[in-house]
Design an enzyme around this catalytic site. Sequence first.
Site, mmCIF file in Angstrom:
data_model
loop_
_atom_site.group_PDB
_atom_site.id
_atom_site.type_symbol
_atom_site.label_atom_id
_atom_site.label_comp_id
_atom_site.label_asym_id
_atom_site.label_seq_id
_atom_site.Cartn_x
_atom_site.Cartn_y
_atom_site.Cartn_z
ATOM 1 N N HIS A 83 -27.584 -46.152 -74.103
ATOM 2 C CA HIS A 83 -26.624 -46.017 -73.005
ATOM 3 C C HIS A 83 -27.425 -45.728 -71.736
ATOM 4 C CE1 HIS A 83 -23.549 -43.953 -70.561
ATOM 5 N NE2 HIS A 83 -22.624 -44.518 -71.328
ATOM 6 N N ASP A 133 -29.827 -38.492 -78.352
ATOM 7 C CA ASP A 133 -28.552 -38.605 -77.640
ATOM 8 C C ASP A 133 -27.456 -38.568 -78.699
ATOM 9 O OD1 ASP A 133 -26.205 -39.480 -76.507
ATOM 10 O OD2 ASP A 133 -27.100 -41.143 -75.398
ATOM 11 N N GLN A 151 -22.381 -40.062 -79.469
ATOM 12 C CA GLN A 151 -21.507 -40.788 -80.407
ATOM 13 C C GLN A 151 -21.691 -40.299 -81.845
ATOM 14 O OE1 GLN A 151 -19.185 -42.749 -79.381
ATOM 15 N NE2 GLN A 151 -19.847 -43.243 -77.300
ATOM 16 N N LYS A 181 -15.883 -36.354 -75.955
ATOM 17 C CA LYS A 181 -15.808 -37.355 -77.027
ATOM 18 C C LYS A 181 -15.479 -36.700 -78.371
ATOM 19 C CE LYS A 181 -19.243 -40.295 -74.756
ATOM 20 N NZ LYS A 181 -18.482 -41.363 -74.127
ATOM 21 N N CYS A 228 -22.022 -49.585 -70.392
ATOM 22 C CA CYS A 228 -23.163 -48.838 -69.838
ATOM 23 C C CYS A 228 -24.428 -49.083 -70.657
ATOM 24 C CB CYS A 228 -22.870 -47.335 -69.759
ATOM 25 S SG CYS A 228 -21.451 -46.972 -68.743
HETATM 26 N N1 7TS Z 1 -24.800 -41.650 -74.548
HETATM 27 C C1 7TS Z 1 -23.982 -42.395 -75.290
HETATM 28 C C2 7TS Z 1 -24.473 -42.983 -76.575
HETATM 29 C C3 7TS Z 1 -22.677 -42.624 -74.846
HETATM 30 O O1 7TS Z 1 -21.860 -43.365 -75.597
HETATM 31 C C4 7TS Z 1 -22.235 -42.050 -73.634
HETATM 32 C C5 7TS Z 1 -20.865 -42.309 -73.076
HETATM 33 C C6 7TS Z 1 -23.129 -41.252 -72.919
HETATM 34 C C7 7TS Z 1 -24.416 -41.079 -73.398
HETATM 35 C C8 7TS Z 1 -22.739 -40.568 -71.650
HETATM 36 O O2 7TS Z 1 -21.830 -39.561 -71.904
HETATM 37 P P1 7TS Z 1 -21.137 -38.756 -70.700
HETATM 38 O O3 7TS Z 1 -20.117 -37.920 -71.363
HETATM 39 O O4 7TS Z 1 -22.215 -37.970 -70.033
HETATM 40 O O5 7TS Z 1 -20.566 -39.795 -69.787
HETATM 41 N N2 7TS Z 1 -20.311 -43.508 -73.514
HETATM 42 C C9 7TS Z 1 -19.219 -44.124 -73.016
HETATM 43 C C10 7TS Z 1 -18.771 -45.323 -73.534
HETATM 44 O O6 7TS Z 1 -19.310 -45.917 -74.448
HETATM 45 N N3 7TS Z 1 -17.660 -45.689 -72.883
HETATM 46 O O7 7TS Z 1 -17.382 -44.786 -71.943
HETATM 47 C C11 7TS Z 1 -18.353 -43.799 -72.034
#
Ligand code: 7TS
Length: 415
Positions: free
Chosen positions: A123, A200, A203, A226, A366
């Site tokens: 991501h 990371d 997910q 999430k 992303c």
């Molecule tokens: N890493 C992964 C693997 C992600 O899926 C996401 C967000 C992030 C980092 C960033 O997380 P945040 O909470 O700091 O924004 N992924 C997604 C997605 O797949 N669709 O919307 C957000």
Amino acid sequence: MIKPRETHATDFSILQQRVNDEPLVYLDNAATAQKPQAVIDALTHFYQHDNANVHRGVHTLAERATAAYEQAREKVQHFIHAPEMETVIFTKGTTDGLNLVASTYGEQQVHAGDEIVISIMEHHSNLIPWQQLAIRKHATLKYIGLTADGELDLADAARQITPRTKIVAVTHASNVLGVVNPLKQLARLAHQNGAVLVGDGAQAVPHMKVDVQDLDVDFYAFSGHKMMAPTGIGVLYGKKALLAAMPPYQFGGEMIDFVHQQSSTWTQLPWKFEAGTQNIAGSIGLGAAVDYLTAYGMDRVHEREATLVANLLPRLVAMPGVTVFGPHDPAKHTGVITFNLDGLHPHDVATALDMEGVAVRAGHHCAQPLMAALHQVATVRASLYLYNTQADVERLLTAIQETKEFFNHGSVSAK
Ligand code: 7TS
């Protein structure tokens, strides 16, 4: 036995609505998860009874708020099996946690000629901080590639990680391909080469049991939203010795020991990394989400999603005109399933599915370097969580079939 959805009907009232005259099927959980009533109630209770700033007042409300905030940290600590509460830092989310590591540890440890190794499936949150660090430091950013069926190529990992490598940063579970990466193996490889492993967990933590000590990761970031907590709260786990040696990320109130006119000293972990008034309610909401997931059981969350994927994935793969990205073996798959329909733009597909009440995401997720590697501009993604049901899977498959038929036989031709 997996509890039926009905058990949770009252827990997630948002899911009980109709969208475009159809009962909502929410399959955009990789973007953000819905919040159970217990989490909403925890926020309401905090604001109705305990709201105060933490760590700075001696009055009763301040003490209650501080206790609730620190209890939430302990809940997270146990949830990911972190060794001490000092190793659990509250952040705004995964992006914030990864930027913290890049801007402190990375800034301190990476020098000209060093290497940072990430994977092609990252991501942007686990890519750009390292890319920009590499640019600043005249270091080299290297990518671990994919196998033919869309898994992380471990042979390539062994080639890319060398004694020049200072940081290896890889996602635990992909937000596009639905694969789980062997972080424990990658951590070993990183350590053999004198590097640290940054995981990371955005997910992964919401969907499976994560034990940061067993994985032996050096840093591990994830987001509350999430895993059914509010937005704007997340966690960075780090090994204590590493965190202790790192400079602060931000400067201001609460992170200091003494401030003199021309110099300052820093307070101890974890507060050294929590400058300014934090997302106190968010942390308490995260604690409530951890309670909810713990009561449900992370093994059951995983089992429930795996059962749905075992049904959905082979049927989607078998559909003519559908290309599924990532492994086709359900046993290698999380609840994230990414696909395209021949000749149709993913945004048109997502819009058509929304007309049927089915919420999915379309776009590059992303992960533009991954899209380029897959030779796609964008894809459609359905992502499951513990409240999804077999009926949701049927609704998705039916809506995809109807979308294909509409574009093939309707006013718009498919090719
Ligand atoms: N890493 C992964 C693997 C992600 O899926 C996401 C967000 C992030 C980092 C960033 O997380 P945040 O909470 O700091 O924004 N992924 C997604 C997605 O797949 N669709 O919307 C957000």
